[in-house]
Scaffold this active site. Structure first.
Site, PDB file in Angstrom:
ATOM      1  N   ARG A   1      -2.018   7.770  -0.141  1.00 21.17           N
ATOM      2  CA  ARG A   1      -0.611   7.825  -0.517  1.00 21.17           C
ATOM      3  C   ARG A   1       0.067   9.025   0.132  1.00 21.17           C
ATOM      4  O   ARG A   1      -0.419  10.137   0.061  1.00 21.17           O
ATOM      5  CB  ARG A   1      -0.516   7.943  -2.042  1.00 21.17           C
ATOM      6  CG  ARG A   1       0.839   8.273  -2.597  1.00 21.17           C
ATOM      7  CD  ARG A   1       1.772   7.083  -2.520  1.00 21.17           C
ATOM      8  NE  ARG A   1       3.095   7.460  -2.975  1.00 21.17           N
ATOM      9  CZ  ARG A   1       3.492   7.405  -4.230  1.00 21.17           C
ATOM     10  NH1 ARG A   1       2.691   6.974  -5.166  1.00 21.17           N
ATOM     11  NH2 ARG A   1       4.708   7.766  -4.558  1.00 21.17           N
TER      12      ARG A   1
ATOM     13  N   ARG B   1       4.485   2.204   0.238  1.00 21.26           N
ATOM     14  CA  ARG B   1       3.358   3.023  -0.216  1.00 21.26           C
ATOM     15  C   ARG B   1       2.074   2.224  -0.354  1.00 21.26           C
ATOM     16  O   ARG B   1       2.109   1.029  -0.679  1.00 21.26           O
ATOM     17  CB  ARG B   1       3.704   3.759  -1.514  1.00 21.26           C
ATOM     18  CG  ARG B   1       3.891   2.938  -2.754  1.00 21.26           C
ATOM     19  CD  ARG B   1       5.333   2.646  -3.176  1.00 21.26           C
ATOM     20  NE  ARG B   1       6.372   3.574  -2.824  1.00 21.26           N
ATOM     21  CZ  ARG B   1       6.802   4.564  -3.608  1.00 21.26           C
ATOM     22  NH1 ARG B   1       6.275   4.767  -4.775  1.00 21.26           N
ATOM     23  NH2 ARG B   1       7.789   5.321  -3.219  1.00 21.26           N
TER      24      ARG B   1
ATOM     25  N   ASP C   1       0.745   3.093  -5.858  1.00 21.67           N
ATOM     26  CA  ASP C   1       1.570   3.769  -6.842  1.00 21.67           C
ATOM     27  C   ASP C   1       0.948   3.479  -8.204  1.00 21.67           C
ATOM     28  O   ASP C   1       0.709   2.306  -8.526  1.00 21.67           O
ATOM     29  CB  ASP C   1       2.958   3.109  -6.764  1.00 21.67           C
ATOM     30  CG  ASP C   1       4.078   3.999  -7.176  1.00 21.67           C
ATOM     31  OD1 ASP C   1       3.831   5.176  -7.487  1.00 21.67           O
ATOM     32  OD2 ASP C   1       5.221   3.504  -7.180  1.00 21.67           O
TER      33      ASP C   1
ATOM     34  N   ASP D   1       1.824   4.370 -12.062  1.00 18.24           N
ATOM     35  CA  ASP D   1       2.811   4.993 -12.947  1.00 18.24           C
ATOM     36  C   ASP D   1       2.384   4.853 -14.399  1.00 18.24           C
ATOM     37  O   ASP D   1       2.043   3.740 -14.836  1.00 18.24           O
ATOM     38  CB  ASP D   1       4.177   4.307 -12.799  1.00 18.24           C
ATOM     39  CG  ASP D   1       4.844   4.587 -11.465  1.00 18.24           C
ATOM     40  OD1 ASP D   1       4.576   5.655 -10.880  1.00 18.24           O
ATOM     41  OD2 ASP D   1       5.629   3.729 -11.015  1.00 18.24           O
TER      42      ASP D   1
HETATM   43  N1  ROI Z   1       9.593  -2.540  -5.390  1.00 22.98           N
HETATM   44  C1  ROI Z   1       8.694  -3.413  -5.865  1.00 22.98           C
HETATM   45  N2  ROI Z   1       8.955  -4.711  -5.779  1.00 22.98           N
HETATM   46  N3  ROI Z   1       7.528  -3.019  -6.438  1.00 22.98           N
HETATM   47  C2  ROI Z   1       7.204  -1.698  -6.554  1.00 22.98           C
HETATM   48  O1  ROI Z   1       6.123  -1.362  -7.079  1.00 22.98           O
HETATM   49  C3  ROI Z   1       8.128  -0.762  -6.081  1.00 22.98           C
HETATM   50  N4  ROI Z   1       7.868   0.573  -6.195  1.00 22.98           N
HETATM   51  C4  ROI Z   1       8.734   1.478  -5.796  1.00 22.98           C
HETATM   52  C5  ROI Z   1      10.054   1.105  -5.168  1.00 22.98           C
HETATM   53  C6  ROI Z   1      10.123   1.710  -3.781  1.00 22.98           C
HETATM   54  C7  ROI Z   1      11.179   1.657  -6.031  1.00 22.98           C
HETATM   55  N5  ROI Z   1      10.239  -0.321  -5.044  1.00 22.98           N
HETATM   56  C8  ROI Z   1       9.329  -1.209  -5.497  1.00 22.98           C
HETATM   57  O2  ROI Z   1       8.458   2.751  -5.969  1.00 22.98           O
END
Ligand code: ROI
Length: 158
Positions: free
Chosen positions: A83, A92, A95, A97
């Site tokens: 990442r 990315r 991610d 979260d």
């Molecule tokens: N858009 C989608 N569809 N899924 C994500 O996990 C995701 N994550 C992000 C941003 C760039 C906002 N857009 C995303 O961090």
């Protein structure tokens, strides 16, 4: 043990493999168990510029760690998956979260829980609803109501 929901997302370097590998890595976090994971979903990117579709999912963990220790462990896994944090909202590899940490409300410079943008993102709400359809957020809002109000975005189960 605290019940925690984690949002997983990837749109680079074989996203499905990234998510599978992240689940395996989360199983190795100390004092933490991966309880279950939703289906994987393909979703249209939200954010600026051209970028590939994402693969998203939500996992439920049980942990004895505090939220910051868990965040440290998740960020270490993101880093192991290559990442890079150069572009906000850019593509990315992985991610992870923290969406919900028990019924805690957390506001610190590093961490806001519930995740502040989860209520606008069907790629979070839909897999979360798969795991807990009758969920109420710590502020009393119902997940089903949030889903109904969420802006539409192309999303399909893989
Ligand atoms: N858009 C989608 N569809 N899924 C994500 O996990 C995701 N994550 C992000 C941003 C760039 C906002 N857009 C995303 O961090």
């Amino acid at each position: 043990m605290t019940c925690v929901y984690i949002g997983l997302g990837s749109n680079l370097a074989h996203p499905v493999e990234q998510l599978r590998s992240a689940l395996t890595a989360m199983e190795a976090i100390a004092r933490t168990r991966v309880d279950t994971c939703s289906a994987f979903y393909s979703s249209a990117p939200i954010g600026p510029g051209e970028q590939p579709d994402y693969v998203n999912a939500v996992a439920r963990l049980e942990t004895d760690l505090d939220a910051i220790a868990l965040l440290d462990a998740l960020q270490a896994i993101e880093n192991q998956h290559g990442r890079e944090r150069s572009i906000r909202w850019g593509a990315r590899t992985l991610d992870l979260d923290i969406l919900l940490f028990g019924s805690d409300i957390i506001e610190t410079p590093r961490l806001s829980v519930p995740h502040p943008r989860m209520t606008e993102r069907n790629f979070v709400l839909q897999p979360l609803a798969e795991l807990v359809p009758d969920l109420t957020l710590p502020d009393g809002r119902s997940l089903q109501k949030l889903l109904q109000q969420c802006p539409p975005n192309r999303l399909h189960k893989l």
